[in-house]
Scaffold this motif. Structure first.
Motif, PDB file in Angstrom:
ATOM      1  N   LYS A 118     -12.634 -27.238   7.921  1.00 40.45           N
ATOM      2  CA  LYS A 118     -13.891 -27.233   7.176  1.00 40.45           C
ATOM      3  C   LYS A 118     -14.133 -28.628   6.607  1.00 40.45           C
ATOM      4  N   PRO A 119     -15.399 -29.038   6.502  1.00 45.15           N
ATOM      5  CA  PRO A 119     -16.613 -28.366   6.975  1.00 45.15           C
ATOM      6  C   PRO A 119     -16.727 -28.452   8.495  1.00 45.15           C
ATOM      7  N   ASP A 167     -10.631 -17.459   6.728  1.00 46.73           N
ATOM      8  CA  ASP A 167     -10.509 -18.640   5.888  1.00 46.73           C
ATOM      9  C   ASP A 167      -9.095 -18.676   5.319  1.00 46.73           C
ATOM     10  N   LEU A 200      -9.859 -21.008   9.609  1.00 50.11           N
ATOM     11  CA  LEU A 200     -10.616 -22.106   9.021  1.00 50.11           C
ATOM     12  C   LEU A 200      -9.749 -22.770   7.960  1.00 50.11           C
ATOM     13  N   LEU A 246     -22.046 -18.017   3.311  1.00 47.75           N
ATOM     14  CA  LEU A 246     -21.700 -18.458   4.660  1.00 47.75           C
ATOM     15  C   LEU A 246     -22.130 -17.461   5.736  1.00 47.75           C
ATOM     16  N   ASP A 252     -14.234 -14.410   4.678  1.00 49.89           N
ATOM     17  CA  ASP A 252     -14.389 -15.648   3.913  1.00 49.89           C
ATOM     18  C   ASP A 252     -15.083 -15.283   2.611  1.00 49.89           C
ATOM     19  N   ALA A 291      -9.436 -25.686   5.109  1.00 50.28           N
ATOM     20  CA  ALA A 291     -10.322 -26.515   4.289  1.00 50.28           C
ATOM     21  C   ALA A 291     -10.043 -28.000   4.444  1.00 50.28           C
TER      22      ALA A 291
END
Length: 237
Positions: free
Chosen positions: A101-102, A52, A78, A13, A8, A80
């Motif tokens: 995310k989040p 990500d 992940l 993070l 990511d 967004a």
């Protein structure tokens, strides 16, 4: 302690997540670029990867595709926006789980614990959520197909088949009761737990992926508006 690789580009993070993960006996290694993450994967012993979707050099989908060429490591993606299409594409490419995310750190840990349970036995004698009765018959044999539940390996017509954790769990679920029809909801409840209500196309994607890997065997039968079943004859080992 399980080693987890996070790829990511958010430099802020990794450190707090690594500290949090230690509470659950998870060691987090953070790479901010796909090239660095791939180098770590090739040189390190990791139990799962978190990708990500929005990344420099290549997006998370291309990264997932690249990893899947050489590895069946469990992958959590992940997304967004939490977009359904992002999750669909990720599953098509071989991801095992997804998280929008989040997210709450505890939710990410829960996702990792889910995919890690599918990876190898947990030491209690009932690893991966398998039925304890399976220990009496560690190898399931069918016409052209063998499933070694002790090694979590699959052989098709004498050749090894590389499956992701989700694909393996789906095949094992069907193989435990060949001929029984499992609905999409049945399968989602088994494979996705509390996320079963999100959408059902995920099942069709994983089934399609599994079918391709088991070709030329015609293993999985579709019953319209009902579900799926294993269409192979059981044989003795």
């Amino acid at each position: 302690m399980h080693r987890i690789l996070l790829i990511d580009d958010d430099e802020q993070l990794g450190p707090p997540l690594a500290t949090y993960f230690q509470r659950f006996e998870l060691q987090l290694v953070h790479a901010t670029r796909p090239s660095a993450g791939l180098a770590l994967l090739r040189g390190g012993d990791f139990d799962a990867a978190i990708l990500d979707v929005m990344l420099p050099e290549m997006d998370g989908f291309e990264l997932c595709r690249t990893i899947r060429r050489d590895s069946d490591i469990p992958i959590v993606m992940l997304t967004a926006r939490g977009d359904v299409m992002d999750r669909v594409v990720g599953l098509e490419l071989g991801a095992d789980h997804y998280l929008p995310k989040p997210f709450e750190p505890r939710e990410l840990v829960a996702c990792l614990q889910t995919v890690l349970r599918r990876l190898k036995p947990n030491g209690t004698g009932q690893g991966h959520g398998h039925n304890p009765a399976m220990s009496a018959a560690p190898t399931l044999c069918f016409d052209g197909l063998e499933i070694d539940t002790a090694r979590r390996s699959v052989t098709r017509q004498g050749a090894d088949v590389e499956l992701t954790g989700t694909e393996y769990e789906l095949l094992l679920m069907l193989a435990r009761e060949p001929g029984k029809v499992f609905s999409r909801d049945d399968i989602l409840n088994q494979l996705r737990g509390h996320e079963a209500d999100l959408y059902t196309r995920a099942v069709d994607i994983v089934v399609s992926r599994l079918r391709k890997k088991l070709e030329p065997l015609d293993c999985i039968k579709t019953l319209r508006n009902a579900g799926y079943s294993l269409a192979l004859r059981r044989v003795t080992a």
